[in-house]
Design a protein around this motif. Sequence first.
Motif, PDB file in Angstrom:
ATOM      1  N   CYS A   1     -45.629 -72.126 -29.397  1.00  0.00           N
ATOM      2  CA  CYS A   1     -46.506 -71.221 -30.412  1.00  0.00           C
ATOM      3  C   CYS A   1     -46.522 -71.593 -31.863  1.00  0.00           C
ATOM      4  CB  CYS A   1     -46.307 -69.854 -30.242  1.00  0.00           C
ATOM      5  SG  CYS A   1     -47.106 -68.735 -31.187  1.00  0.00           S
TER       6      CYS A   1
ATOM      7  N   TYR B   1     -46.536 -69.809 -34.399  1.00  0.00           N
ATOM      8  CA  TYR B   1     -46.172 -68.775 -35.388  1.00  0.00           C
ATOM      9  C   TYR B   1     -44.923 -68.459 -35.785  1.00  0.00           C
ATOM     10  CZ  TYR B   1     -51.224 -67.723 -35.128  1.00  0.00           C
ATOM     11  OH  TYR B   1     -52.720 -67.794 -35.210  1.00  0.00           O
ATOM     12  N   CYS B   2     -44.266 -67.508 -35.254  1.00  0.00           N
ATOM     13  CA  CYS B   2     -42.841 -67.278 -35.774  1.00  0.00           C
ATOM     14  C   CYS B   2     -41.709 -67.932 -34.947  1.00  0.00           C
ATOM     15  CB  CYS B   2     -42.824 -65.779 -35.358  1.00  0.00           C
ATOM     16  SG  CYS B   2     -42.227 -65.323 -33.783  1.00  0.00           S
TER      17      CYS B   2
ATOM     18  N   THR C   1     -39.599 -67.181 -33.040  1.00  0.00           N
ATOM     19  CA  THR C   1     -39.143 -66.944 -31.556  1.00  0.00           C
ATOM     20  C   THR C   1     -39.235 -68.166 -30.768  1.00  0.00           C
ATOM     21  OG1 THR C   1     -39.707 -64.582 -31.861  1.00  0.00           O
ATOM     22  CG2 THR C   1     -39.429 -65.598 -29.575  1.00  0.00           C
ATOM     23  N   GLY C   2     -40.267 -69.035 -31.366  1.00  0.00           N
ATOM     24  CA  GLY C   2     -40.792 -70.298 -30.441  1.00  0.00           C
ATOM     25  C   GLY C   2     -41.246 -70.179 -28.984  1.00  0.00           C
TER      26      GLY C   2
ATOM     27  N   LEU D   1     -46.039 -63.944 -24.315  1.00  0.00           N
ATOM     28  CA  LEU D   1     -46.582 -64.240 -25.658  1.00  0.00           C
ATOM     29  C   LEU D   1     -46.920 -62.601 -26.177  1.00  0.00           C
ATOM     30  CD1 LEU D   1     -49.045 -66.962 -24.986  1.00  0.00           C
ATOM     31  CD2 LEU D   1     -46.793 -67.019 -25.916  1.00  0.00           C
ATOM     32  N   CYS D   2     -46.874 -62.771 -27.667  1.00  0.00           N
ATOM     33  CA  CYS D   2     -47.390 -61.682 -28.199  1.00  0.00           C
ATOM     34  C   CYS D   2     -48.857 -61.645 -28.437  1.00  0.00           C
ATOM     35  CB  CYS D   2     -46.543 -61.370 -29.496  1.00  0.00           C
ATOM     36  SG  CYS D   2     -47.263 -62.206 -30.894  1.00  0.00           S
TER      37      CYS D   2
ATOM     38  N   LYS E   1     -50.556 -62.202 -31.244  1.00  0.00           N
ATOM     39  CA  LYS E   1     -50.972 -63.486 -32.041  1.00  0.00           C
ATOM     40  C   LYS E   1     -50.884 -64.960 -31.047  1.00  0.00           C
ATOM     41  CE  LYS E   1     -47.691 -62.918 -35.033  1.00  0.00           C
ATOM     42  NZ  LYS E   1     -47.262 -61.373 -34.986  1.00  0.00           N
ATOM     43  N   GLY E   2     -49.910 -64.893 -30.145  1.00  0.00           N
ATOM     44  CA  GLY E   2     -49.814 -65.958 -29.340  1.00  0.00           C
ATOM     45  C   GLY E   2     -50.824 -66.141 -28.395  1.00  0.00           C
TER      46      GLY E   2
ATOM     47  N   PRO F   1     -42.069 -60.210 -31.938  1.00  0.00           N
ATOM     48  CA  PRO F   1     -42.522 -59.267 -30.704  1.00  0.00           C
ATOM     49  C   PRO F   1     -42.013 -59.546 -29.554  1.00  0.00           C
ATOM     50  CG  PRO F   1     -44.478 -59.832 -32.057  1.00  0.00           C
ATOM     51  CD  PRO F   1     -43.612 -60.902 -32.597  1.00  0.00           C
ATOM     52  N   VAL F   2     -41.902 -60.810 -29.002  1.00  0.00           N
ATOM     53  CA  VAL F   2     -41.488 -61.296 -27.649  1.00  0.00           C
ATOM     54  C   VAL F   2     -39.910 -60.821 -27.646  1.00  0.00           C
ATOM     55  CG1 VAL F   2     -41.025 -63.296 -26.292  1.00  0.00           C
ATOM     56  CG2 VAL F   2     -43.330 -62.661 -27.152  1.00  0.00           C
TER      57      VAL F   2
HETATM   58 FE1  SF4 Z   1     -45.973 -66.665 -31.160  1.00  0.00          FE
HETATM   59 FE2  SF4 Z   1     -45.510 -64.348 -30.772  1.00  0.00          FE
HETATM   60 FE3  SF4 Z   1     -43.828 -65.893 -29.611  1.00  0.00          FE
HETATM   61 FE4  SF4 Z   1     -43.879 -65.408 -32.316  1.00  0.00          FE
HETATM   62  S1  SF4 Z   1     -43.510 -63.908 -30.711  1.00  0.00           S
HETATM   63  S2  SF4 Z   1     -43.705 -67.478 -30.951  1.00  0.00           S
HETATM   64  S3  SF4 Z   1     -45.949 -65.205 -32.750  1.00  0.00           S
HETATM   65  S4  SF4 Z   1     -46.212 -65.640 -29.231  1.00  0.00           S
END
Ligand code: SF4
Length: 712
Positions: free
Chosen positions: A15, A17-18, A20-21, A49-50, A52-53, A186-187
């Motif tokens: 992913c 975005y954040c 967390t990867g 996944l959250c 966004k993912g 979030p994850v």
């Molecule tokens: Fe992507 Fe969400 Fe995982 Fe962050 S927590 S890497 S935004 S899926």
Amino acid sequence: PPGLQPGQDVVASVCCYCGTGCGVRIHTAGRRVIQVAGDPDHPSSLGKLCSKGMALAQTVRNDDSRVLGARWRPHKNGPQRPIALEAAFDLAADKLAQVIQSDGADAIGFYLSGQLLTEDYAVFNKLARALVGTNNIDTNSRLCMSSAVSGYKATLGADAPPACYEDLDSADTVLIAGSNMAYAHPVLFRRLAHAKAARPDMKIIVVDPRRTDTCDIADLHLAIAPGTDVALFHAMLNVLIWDGMIDARYIQQSTQGFDDLKRRIHEFTPRAVQDICGVAAEDIARAARWFGSANAALSLYAMGLNQSSSGTAKNATLIHLHLATGQIGMKGAGPFSLTGQPNAMGGREAGGMANLLPGHRDPANAQHRHEVAALWGVEALPSSPGHTAIDMFDAVLQGKIKVLWIAATNPAQSMPDQSKIRAALRKAEMVIVQEAFANTETLAYADLVLPAATWPEKEGTVTNSERRISRVRAAIAPAGEAMADWKLACAIAQRLAARIAPHKRALFDYPDEAAIFGEHARCTAGRDLDYSALSYAVLDAEGPQQWPYSAQTQGTARLYEDGRFPTGNRRARFMDVGYTPLAENISAQYPLHLTTGRLRDQWHTMSRTGLVPALTRHAEEPFVALNKADMRRFRLASDALVKVKSRRGHIILPARACDSVRPGQAFIPMHWGSGFIAGDGINALATSARDPISHQPELKHSAVGIEIPGYE
Ligand code: SF4
């Protein structure tokens, strides 16, 4: 893979975005992404996944929401026009060569992004230092993680988070400070919530001026006054000492500087700091005792500590709690900084900041410069200090930097004190912007626009918060004429080398991303993060790996298990640091403490997530959240338009009553720019005051006032 129709494929990636990867599987049909799902084989996210993912597939575009070709502005204030890519590369190389020859290498500045892959960072870093000859290379990670870097280096000796995600499952006490991880990671938050549900005796303490959704799983919420974290952590350490909960043997064997700090914090009793922090002394003592009595105490922290004019001190004083109790280097324990961006870590490893060189080296260290020069095959690297993010824009305004090269970031919206940043972008002789999405505000200031490929069009690697390196894999071809960021950099670097140093042209002759990674990984040999044994072949065969990595032992889940630190004498350091108030105080004209933060379903300046209706539904417009008492004080009806003003700018947006902020405070989500808000973007309000060590700006606090438009 089984179950696929002819023409369909699945590619494992990460992913975008954040920090967390999370691992993803990108499903394609022909040249289109049709679905993105969690990858159950990725060890960091285990298929989760959250929101966004899960919406990633809807952000994949090849329409006019993308930058599909190059554009240039022949006259500074005139319109941008299309230009052939090759001609754009020549234009950039001509201007760079001219400025280097007339004004020197330090008249060039590079401003990069934690969105870039490690391979992009590695090429840009070599271009800036080995070809152009400047240390003026920095990144938007300066706005995000640089206080975590300086906090780790000041105390533990290296920029290396010592814990891993598994520790969330086994901690007894978790201290979450300055992080709304329910929205920002979030994850990881869900993983912690599951651990708490399975083990109700787990204690969770949240330190945050706001009552965020993260507090839903908290046993104790310390709603401290903004900026008072250092006083709080000193008081917690004071309790640990007073109650005999410190680990004297660990302090004696593995640390230094404890006695000096002990003398300093003598006066930081819970009673003494309760008025500073706005938190009852009993709650401070309770938090300290939960921490001190835990078998395993874990701290999770992010922007609330980092984006501060005392960010390094906040990080260090939290880490002190772990060093004093020996809560580090073991399962379920440790000070664990959650990185904001997908590859803030990889950028640091590649040395993509003014004060870093590859392999966590230091450009101020002659031996380190010599080592990197030898690894890159050049005679020497520049020794003069480079400008960090905000300083770089100041240097443009002062006429010292003439060309700014910006990649994958949107400083016209994301930097504090926006009017100053925009003035710098207007003043620079040439602003080069390589960007994938056509909706960023910075593009309007570009003299040369280069079309950049984006997730899922790129190959490379990223490193997430737990030091885990994952492969990013291309699932589709780049849109239009877009190219990977490193390819754009190499195309211009080779032309520039032909003009100023033909023998360096071959430095940028990479056949593919695997070759760049190989060169970068060799730069880590013998360093604290050593992953010189890693290659694409190993990552493809063995999956994502945590550094340090060796072929014999493989990856490393936790650091410092032997109580020895990379500090020279192998002892971690207590930092003798006092409490410093906020850079900007409230006044009669600016009576509210403003903090900004993320929403659950948006990312940064919304260039991708703003394209997805399902994500914008969570919050469709910007707002300022005020406590009911302040809504009454300012005689505001719900959703009334208000002018929020700071000493630097103003914006107009709806006001909402919200229990999550205390009286005297205000909160605005950070994502919206001037295209959505009357006035400037949200960061027009923010101060550029910064931490003296990390140079990270205090984005988390500004003093603001409220007016009703037309009645001021
Ligand atoms: Fe992507 Fe969400 Fe995982 Fe962050 S927590 S890497 S935004 S899926």
